[in-house]
Scaffold this motif. Sequence first.
Motif, PDB file in Angstrom:
ATOM      1  N   GLY A  57       0.773  -1.232   0.000  1.00  0.00           N
ATOM      2  CA  GLY A  57       0.000   0.000   0.000  1.00  0.00           C
ATOM      3  C   GLY A  57       0.805   1.283   0.000  1.00  0.00           C
ATOM      4  N   SER A  58       2.003   1.260   0.546  1.00  0.00           N
ATOM      5  CA  SER A  58       2.790   2.502   0.579  1.00  0.00           C
ATOM      6  C   SER A  58       3.186   2.955  -0.830  1.00  0.00           C
ATOM      7  CB  SER A  58       4.033   2.338   1.458  1.00  0.00           C
ATOM      8  OG  SER A  58       4.890   1.352   0.930  1.00  0.00           O
ATOM      9  N   CYS A  59       3.303   2.032  -1.761  1.00  0.00           N
ATOM     10  CA  CYS A  59       3.665   2.384  -3.147  1.00  0.00           C
ATOM     11  C   CYS A  59       2.491   2.297  -4.110  1.00  0.00           C
ATOM     12  CB  CYS A  59       4.767   1.454  -3.657  1.00  0.00           C
ATOM     13  SG  CYS A  59       6.359   1.713  -2.879  1.00  0.00           S
ATOM     14  N   HIS A  60       1.580   1.342  -3.855  1.00  0.00           N
ATOM     15  CA  HIS A  60       0.529   1.059  -4.832  1.00  0.00           C
ATOM     16  C   HIS A  60      -0.833   1.602  -4.409  1.00  0.00           C
ATOM     17  CE1 HIS A  60       2.856  -1.174  -7.753  1.00  0.00           C
ATOM     18  NE2 HIS A  60       3.522  -1.697  -6.735  1.00  0.00           N
ATOM     19  N   THR A  61      -0.836   2.889  -4.046  1.00  0.00           N
ATOM     20  CA  THR A  61      -2.059   3.661  -3.838  1.00  0.00           C
ATOM     21  C   THR A  61      -1.809   5.012  -4.506  1.00  0.00           C
ATOM     22  OG1 THR A  61      -1.223   4.360  -1.667  1.00  0.00           O
ATOM     23  CG2 THR A  61      -2.815   2.556  -1.685  1.00  0.00           C
ATOM     24  N   PRO A  62      -2.860   5.732  -4.850  1.00  0.00           N
ATOM     25  CA  PRO A  62      -2.643   7.020  -5.523  1.00  0.00           C
ATOM     26  C   PRO A  62      -1.640   7.884  -4.753  1.00  0.00           C
ATOM     27  CG  PRO A  62      -4.944   6.441  -5.614  1.00  0.00           C
ATOM     28  CD  PRO A  62      -4.278   5.419  -4.725  1.00  0.00           C
ATOM     29  N   GLY A  63      -0.690   8.422  -5.497  1.00  0.00           N
ATOM     30  CA  GLY A  63       0.370   9.223  -4.901  1.00  0.00           C
ATOM     31  C   GLY A  63       1.647   8.424  -4.666  1.00  0.00           C
ATOM     32  N   GLY A  64       1.550   7.102  -4.698  1.00  0.00           N
ATOM     33  CA  GLY A  64       2.712   6.250  -4.481  1.00  0.00           C
ATOM     34  C   GLY A  64       3.494   6.025  -5.771  1.00  0.00           C
ATOM     35  N   GLU A  65       4.781   5.745  -5.622  1.00  0.00           N
ATOM     36  CA  GLU A  65       5.653   5.552  -6.777  1.00  0.00           C
ATOM     37  C   GLU A  65       5.209   4.381  -7.656  1.00  0.00           C
ATOM     38  OE1 GLU A  65      10.361   4.733  -7.791  1.00  0.00           O
ATOM     39  OE2 GLU A  65       9.755   5.052  -5.713  1.00  0.00           O
ATOM     40  N   GLY A  66       4.829   3.261  -7.030  1.00  0.00           N
ATOM     41  CA  GLY A  66       4.386   2.097  -7.793  1.00  0.00           C
ATOM     42  C   GLY A  66       3.104   2.369  -8.555  1.00  0.00           C
ATOM     43  N   TYR A  67       2.213   3.130  -7.940  1.00  0.00           N
ATOM     44  CA  TYR A  67       0.965   3.491  -8.615  1.00  0.00           C
ATOM     45  C   TYR A  67       1.258   4.392  -9.813  1.00  0.00           C
ATOM     46  CZ  TYR A  67      -3.648   5.411  -9.533  1.00  0.00           C
ATOM     47  OH  TYR A  67      -4.813   5.792 -10.133  1.00  0.00           O
ATOM     48  N   ALA A  68       2.158   5.359  -9.633  1.00  0.00           N
ATOM     49  CA  ALA A  68       2.500   6.278 -10.720  1.00  0.00           C
ATOM     50  C   ALA A  68       3.122   5.535 -11.900  1.00  0.00           C
ATOM     51  CB  ALA A  68       3.463   7.353 -10.208  1.00  0.00           C
ATOM     52  N   LYS A  69       3.977   4.552 -11.618  1.00  0.00           N
ATOM     53  CA  LYS A  69       4.659   3.825 -12.686  1.00  0.00           C
ATOM     54  C   LYS A  69       3.780   2.784 -13.370  1.00  0.00           C
ATOM     55  CE  LYS A  69       9.370   4.372 -11.057  1.00  0.00           C
ATOM     56  NZ  LYS A  69      10.585   3.677 -10.609  1.00  0.00           N
ATOM     57  N   SER A  70       2.929   2.104 -12.574  1.00  0.00           N
ATOM     58  CA  SER A  70       2.184   0.973 -13.139  1.00  0.00           C
ATOM     59  C   SER A  70       0.674   1.179 -13.203  1.00  0.00           C
ATOM     60  CB  SER A  70       2.453  -0.291 -12.317  1.00  0.00           C
ATOM     61  OG  SER A  70       1.849  -0.177 -11.036  1.00  0.00           O
ATOM     62  N   GLY A  71       0.160   2.047 -12.356  1.00  0.00           N
ATOM     63  CA  GLY A  71      -1.288   2.202 -12.269  1.00  0.00           C
ATOM     64  C   GLY A  71      -1.933   1.148 -11.390  1.00  0.00           C
ATOM     65  N   PHE A  72      -1.126   0.276 -10.781  1.00  0.00           N
ATOM     66  CA  PHE A  72      -1.671  -0.791  -9.930  1.00  0.00           C
ATOM     67  C   PHE A  72      -1.968  -0.238  -8.551  1.00  0.00           C
ATOM     68  CE2 PHE A  72      -1.085  -4.761  -7.310  1.00  0.00           C
ATOM     69  CZ  PHE A  72      -2.256  -5.373  -7.733  1.00  0.00           C
ATOM     70  N   GLU A  73      -3.206  -0.490  -8.094  1.00  0.00           N
ATOM     71  CA  GLU A  73      -3.681   0.009  -6.800  1.00  0.00           C
ATOM     72  C   GLU A  73      -4.238  -1.153  -5.991  1.00  0.00           C
ATOM     73  OE1 GLU A  73      -6.969   3.177  -5.056  1.00  0.00           O
ATOM     74  OE2 GLU A  73      -6.641   3.047  -7.212  1.00  0.00           O
ATOM     75  N   VAL A  74      -3.918  -1.191  -4.691  1.00  0.00           N
ATOM     76  CA  VAL A  74      -4.343  -2.300  -3.837  1.00  0.00           C
ATOM     77  C   VAL A  74      -5.425  -1.913  -2.836  1.00  0.00           C
ATOM     78  CG1 VAL A  74      -2.149  -3.510  -4.065  1.00  0.00           C
ATOM     79  CG2 VAL A  74      -2.461  -1.885  -2.187  1.00  0.00           C
ATOM     80  N   SER A  75      -6.080  -0.786  -3.033  1.00  0.00           N
ATOM     81  CA  SER A  75      -7.031  -0.303  -2.035  1.00  0.00           C
ATOM     82  C   SER A  75      -8.405  -0.972  -2.087  1.00  0.00           C
ATOM     83  CB  SER A  75      -7.189   1.215  -2.139  1.00  0.00           C
ATOM     84  OG  SER A  75      -7.696   1.554  -3.406  1.00  0.00           O
ATOM     85  N   SER A  76      -8.709  -1.699  -3.165  1.00  0.00           N
ATOM     86  CA  SER A  76     -10.019  -2.357  -3.250  1.00  0.00           C
ATOM     87  C   SER A  76      -9.929  -3.584  -4.154  1.00  0.00           C
ATOM     88  CB  SER A  76     -11.074  -1.403  -3.823  1.00  0.00           C
ATOM     89  OG  SER A  76     -10.829  -1.161  -5.196  1.00  0.00           O
TER      90      SER A  76
END
Length: 140
Positions: A57-76
């Motif tokens: 979640g620290s990377c793969h939520t909006p605003g996180g580096e992983g989200y910015a690079k991949s668009g993958f989000e783990v919030s739902s």
Amino acid sequence: MNRAIKFATSMTATIAAVLVVAAGMPRWVGEACAASSPPPPISFSEDVQPLLQFRCGSCHTPGGEGYAKSGFEVSSYESVMKGTKFGQVIIPGNPDESSLMRLLDWRVSAEIQMPHGKKQLSICDRDLIRTWIFKGAKNN
């Protein structure tokens, strides 16, 4: 004889005694364990999502580096199943072909292993996700 050898000898005798006793156990003792109820199904909301949120979640939520690079989000559930801007990461029923498992198992180049730059998820955590995918990746 020194203490270490005496201890090893006594432990070997103890283990041998346990094995002899176990071999003589009635067959029904093991069957009672096998007959116990199966474990409850893996729940996305109670098992998988909290794990993904904690470890990813620290990377793969909006605003996180992983989200910015991949668009993958783990919030739902919906966001996990949507995948990345490159495509689907979970193929229900097929963990071996699911990109998420290849990333988590580190069966990809070091630059994209997940979690990126951190300790790999434990075998138990990866097996929980793998089993959830294998069982259909349901929103339960």
